[in-house]
Write an enzyme that holds these catalytic residues in place. Structure first.
Site, PDB file in Angstrom:
ATOM      1  N   LYS A 133      44.851   6.568  53.672  1.00 51.19           N
ATOM      2  CA  LYS A 133      44.527   5.906  52.394  1.00 51.19           C
ATOM      3  C   LYS A 133      43.110   6.326  52.009  1.00 51.19           C
ATOM      4  CE  LYS A 133      42.324   2.327  51.044  1.00 51.19           C
ATOM      5  NZ  LYS A 133      41.771   2.805  49.771  1.00 51.19           N
ATOM      6  N   GLU A 155      33.061   5.110  61.820  1.00 53.81           N
ATOM      7  CA  GLU A 155      31.855   5.832  61.374  1.00 53.81           C
ATOM      8  C   GLU A 155      31.302   5.021  60.218  1.00 53.81           C
ATOM      9  OE1 GLU A 155      30.446   8.337  62.743  1.00 53.81           O
ATOM     10  OE2 GLU A 155      32.041   8.807  64.152  1.00 53.81           O
ATOM     11  N   CYS A 176      25.906   8.815  54.104  1.00 47.40           N
ATOM     12  CA  CYS A 176      25.631   7.940  55.259  1.00 47.40           C
ATOM     13  C   CYS A 176      24.398   8.424  55.991  1.00 47.40           C
ATOM     14  CB  CYS A 176      26.834   7.911  56.175  1.00 47.40           C
ATOM     15  SG  CYS A 176      27.429   9.542  56.573  1.00 47.40           S
ATOM     16  N   GLU A 211      21.302  -0.924  53.879  1.00 43.42           N
ATOM     17  CA  GLU A 211      21.717   0.361  53.321  1.00 43.42           C
ATOM     18  C   GLU A 211      21.922   0.202  51.812  1.00 43.42           C
ATOM     19  OE1 GLU A 211      25.682   1.730  54.245  1.00 43.42           O
ATOM     20  OE2 GLU A 211      24.905   3.755  54.617  1.00 43.42           O
TER      21      GLU A 211
HETATM   22  P1  NAP Z   1      33.981   0.611  52.160  1.00 38.49           P
HETATM   23  O1  NAP Z   1      33.888  -0.332  51.059  1.00 38.49           O
HETATM   24  O2  NAP Z   1      33.949   0.083  53.559  1.00 38.49           O
HETATM   25  O3  NAP Z   1      35.340   1.437  51.910  1.00 38.49           O
HETATM   26  C1  NAP Z   1      35.744   2.495  52.728  1.00 38.49           C
HETATM   27  C2  NAP Z   1      37.252   2.578  52.710  1.00 38.49           C
HETATM   28  O4  NAP Z   1      37.780   1.378  53.262  1.00 38.49           O
HETATM   29  C3  NAP Z   1      37.856   2.685  51.307  1.00 38.49           C
HETATM   30  O5  NAP Z   1      39.025   3.471  51.370  1.00 38.49           O
HETATM   31  C4  NAP Z   1      38.202   1.242  50.993  1.00 38.49           C
HETATM   32  O6  NAP Z   1      39.218   1.099  50.014  1.00 38.49           O
HETATM   33  C5  NAP Z   1      38.683   0.765  52.351  1.00 38.49           C
HETATM   34  N1  NAP Z   1      38.603  -0.666  52.578  1.00 38.49           N
HETATM   35  C6  NAP Z   1      37.797  -1.572  51.968  1.00 38.49           C
HETATM   36  N2  NAP Z   1      38.018  -2.804  52.490  1.00 38.49           N
HETATM   37  C7  NAP Z   1      38.974  -2.667  53.437  1.00 38.49           C
HETATM   38  C8  NAP Z   1      39.634  -3.559  54.328  1.00 38.49           C
HETATM   39  N3  NAP Z   1      39.334  -4.852  54.369  1.00 38.49           N
HETATM   40  N4  NAP Z   1      40.558  -3.070  55.172  1.00 38.49           N
HETATM   41  C9  NAP Z   1      40.864  -1.767  55.181  1.00 38.49           C
HETATM   42  N5  NAP Z   1      40.288  -0.862  54.351  1.00 38.49           N
HETATM   43  C10 NAP Z   1      39.346  -1.305  53.504  1.00 38.49           C
HETATM   44  O7  NAP Z   1      32.854   1.721  52.089  1.00 38.49           O
HETATM   45  P2  NAP Z   1      32.459   2.594  50.796  1.00 38.49           P
HETATM   46  O8  NAP Z   1      31.583   1.778  49.942  1.00 38.49           O
HETATM   47  O9  NAP Z   1      33.657   3.235  50.223  1.00 38.49           O
HETATM   48  O10 NAP Z   1      31.659   3.769  51.484  1.00 38.49           O
HETATM   49  C11 NAP Z   1      30.295   3.707  51.697  1.00 38.49           C
HETATM   50  C12 NAP Z   1      30.006   3.371  53.145  1.00 38.49           C
HETATM   51  O11 NAP Z   1      30.561   4.364  53.994  1.00 38.49           O
HETATM   52  C13 NAP Z   1      28.518   3.376  53.430  1.00 38.49           C
HETATM   53  O12 NAP Z   1      28.201   2.303  54.269  1.00 38.49           O
HETATM   54  C14 NAP Z   1      28.323   4.680  54.159  1.00 38.49           C
HETATM   55  O13 NAP Z   1      27.198   4.729  54.978  1.00 38.49           O
HETATM   56  C15 NAP Z   1      29.592   4.796  54.933  1.00 38.49           C
HETATM   57  N6  NAP Z   1      29.845   6.175  55.344  1.00 38.49           N
HETATM   58  C16 NAP Z   1      29.721   6.490  56.668  1.00 38.49           C
HETATM   59  C17 NAP Z   1      29.900   7.782  57.094  1.00 38.49           C
HETATM   60  C18 NAP Z   1      29.782   8.134  58.552  1.00 38.49           C
HETATM   61  O14 NAP Z   1      30.357   9.126  58.950  1.00 38.49           O
HETATM   62  N7  NAP Z   1      29.062   7.377  59.368  1.00 38.49           N
HETATM   63  C19 NAP Z   1      30.219   8.780  56.174  1.00 38.49           C
HETATM   64  C20 NAP Z   1      30.313   8.433  54.824  1.00 38.49           C
HETATM   65  C21 NAP Z   1      30.141   7.124  54.424  1.00 38.49           C
HETATM   66  P3  NAP Z   1      38.809   1.016  48.456  1.00 38.49           P
HETATM   67  O15 NAP Z   1      38.235   2.317  48.088  1.00 38.49           O
HETATM   68  O16 NAP Z   1      40.078   0.702  47.783  1.00 38.49           O
HETATM   69  O17 NAP Z   1      37.798  -0.102  48.358  1.00 38.49           O
END
Ligand code: NAP
Length: 490
Positions: A173, A248, A282, A381
């Site tokens: 997804k 991650e 990230c 962050e």
């Molecule tokens: P997010 O809100 O956690 O969403 C990530 C993914 O999870 C999306 O596909 C989202 O769907 C889904 N999701 C949200 N709530 C969920 C739940 N309760 N259960 C299952 N899936 C769920 O994060 P984001 O805002 O998209 O991304 C930014 C974050 O990612 C930042 O914190 C960044 O640091 C981190 N990141 C980390 C890395 C690494 O490798 N360490 C790399 C890139 C990004 P929807 O899109 O439909 O909300």
């Protein structure tokens, strides 16, 4: 307007519910595609398909799996420019960076495919006579993958390619903001010869579709990249059913500039680390820790260059910084500007929604100085173009400040002093440390990931990626012809 369906059992198939969402260009606010949302039944169908796919794929010899992945790498290479342009339209970052994002997918495909002819276990000795010991790697089963929007192709590819070469099947997804590049990646894998069912895509809100993937009993492992909050929830849910989970998560990455640093080099590094991808990485540099003796000089240089960064549509060659991904992200960044001011940090430049000739979500590249290590803008962050400058007196204080965060993904130090460089390498609590380079720039043959709130001990990329997607089995072969008892027979 193209409407995309779900991809299940090798076919684009209508969702069981009549719900769609729009995929929006964050620079122009134009709708570029419509995407169907998966219903409960579709999730079950996708997992059933993946279970069938697993039977076929796990029996396919790894070098043959690798052939498919090599072919996908070839197709990706041929289509790199077209995919990069599509990514800039969907996600906003500038073309150079989206080309890099596609290149990461190509690199991980080639790297993972190489593992098809390695996939090494170990052989070792036995404490008993005429007994042979070894380990082998086995695929896990159906893997659920949930990915964020900031690396729309690289992050799915970092998960998909190693998982495939290891013989798993997949239900993925992608983020609701950026589904198109996962769609393209899957189309390319199918063109390269991946059998039906081995990969399946579902779309829809994380809170519904993502949660259902996490809870599905036939999904054996979850590979998640996203925020700390979501990661914590996923880990606790997976704990209840003993499901394997690799996380991650976020970062609050420090970059130290010591008094002996090459300041021009550090300046380029900070600009790229903090404002590349509009700060939405990230690994973005979000805290610059400055030695007091170069603080004023470096700050002046940094502000001058930051004010020259040109915001605009990432498709145009003159653009340095694109939009942020969506309205809620823009509002969150605005909120942090108020928080920083209220906490007593001094705004040096930026701090506003940018007034440019485009309707999208643009925010000025922003720098705060006089930031104290415990302020929220130095701890949380922000995931946008907002940089905090913190002043320190020596390397020990710099490392203490660097470690004063709940995250531990990337870190960097600019210095000509080998002792300070090695102190930073040894003492900064992070999964990655760069010396004389910014906090971003990972390469696919090295492990990627972090400590503390950044993850749960897994790493992506490199050989660690194979570990993420395999189970290890210990094998003992006794050819002595008699019962031998380990620990008992002497
Ligand atoms: P997010 O809100 O956690 O969403 C990530 C993914 O999870 C999306 O596909 C989202 O769907 C889904 N999701 C949200 N709530 C969920 C739940 N309760 N259960 C299952 N899936 C769920 O994060 P984001 O805002 O998209 O991304 C930014 C974050 O990612 C930042 O914190 C960044 O640091 C981190 N990141 C980390 C890395 C690494 O490798 N360490 C790399 C890139 C990004 P929807 O899109 O439909 O909300």
């Amino acid at each position: 307007m193209q409407e995309y369906k779900l991809f299940i059992d090798g076919e684009w198939t209508n969702s069981s519910i009549k719900d769609t969402f729009d995929d929006i260009d964050p620079a122009t606010l134009e709708t570029i595609a419509t995407i169907q949302v998966a219903g409960r039944d579709d999730i079950d169908r996708a997992v059933e398909s993946a279970l069938k796919g697993f039977k076929v794929w796990s029996e396919t010899p790894p070098p043959k799996r690798a052939d498919v992945i090599y072919k996908a790498a070839d197709i990706l290479t041929k289509r790199k420019e077209e995919l990069a342009r599509l990514m800039t339209k969907e996600m906003g970052k500038v073309l150079d960076e989206t080309r890099g994002d596609v290149q990461e997918a190509i690199d991980i495909a080639i790297y993972a495919a190489g593992e098809g002819r390695r996939m090494f276990g170990e052989t070792t000795t036995s404490e008993l006579r005429d007994k042979f010991c070894m380990t082998i790697l086995r695929p896990i089963g159906v893997i659920g993958m949930i990915t964020p929007w900031n690396f729309p192709m690289a992050i799915p590819a970092w998960k998909i390619m190693p998982a495939l070469v290891a013989g798993n099947s997949i239900v993925i997804k992608p983020a609701t903001d950026t589904p198109l590049l996962t769609i393209k990646l899957v189309e390319i894998l199918m063109e390269a010869g991946l059998p039906p069912g081995v990969i399946n895509i579902l779309f829809g809100p994380g809170q519904i579709v993502g949660q259902s993937i996490v809870h599905h009993p036939d999904i054996k492992a979850i590979s998640f990249t996203g925020s700390l909050e979501t990661g914590k929830w996923i880990m606790s849910e997976c704990g209840k059913s003993m499901k394997r989970v690799s996380l991650e998560l976020g970062g609050k990455n420090p970059l130290i500039v010591m008094d002996d640093a090459d300041l021009e080099l550090a300046l380029e590094g900070v600009l790229w680390g903090a404002f590349g991808t509009t700060g939405q990485r990230c690994t973005a540099t979000s805290r610059v820790i400055l030695h007091k003796d170069i603080k004023d000089e470096f700050t002046n240089m940094l502000v001058e260059m930051t004010e020259k960064l040109k915001l605009g549509n990432g498709l145009l060659p003159e653009t340095d910084v694109g939009p942020v991904i969506n309205k809620s992200q823009l509002d969150m960044i605005k909120g942090y500007i108020d928080i920083g001011k209220d906490e007593g940090a001094k705004l040096l430049t930026g701090g506003n929604v940018a007034d440019i000739d485009l309707p999208g979500y643009f925010f000025e590249s922003t720098i705060f100085t006089d930031v104290k290590p415990d302020m929220r803008i130095a701890q949380e962050e922000i995931f946008g173009p907002v940089l905090s400058l913190i002043t320190v007196s020596d390397i020990d204080e710099a490392i203490e400040v660097a470690n004063n965060t709940r995250y531990g993904l990337s870190s960097a130090i600019y210095t000509e002093n080998i002792t300070d460089a090695f102190k930073a390498i040894k003492k900064i609590d992070s999964g990655i440390t760069y010396v004389n380079a910014p906090t971003i720039g990972a390469e696919v043959h090295l492990p990627f990931g972090g400590v503390k709130g950044t993850g749960n001990g897994f790493r992506e990329a490199g050989l660690e990626a194979i570990r993420e997607f395999t189970e290890v089995k210990a094998v003992y072969i006794d050819y002595s012809g008699r019962l031998q008892k380990a620990q008992i027979d002497q």
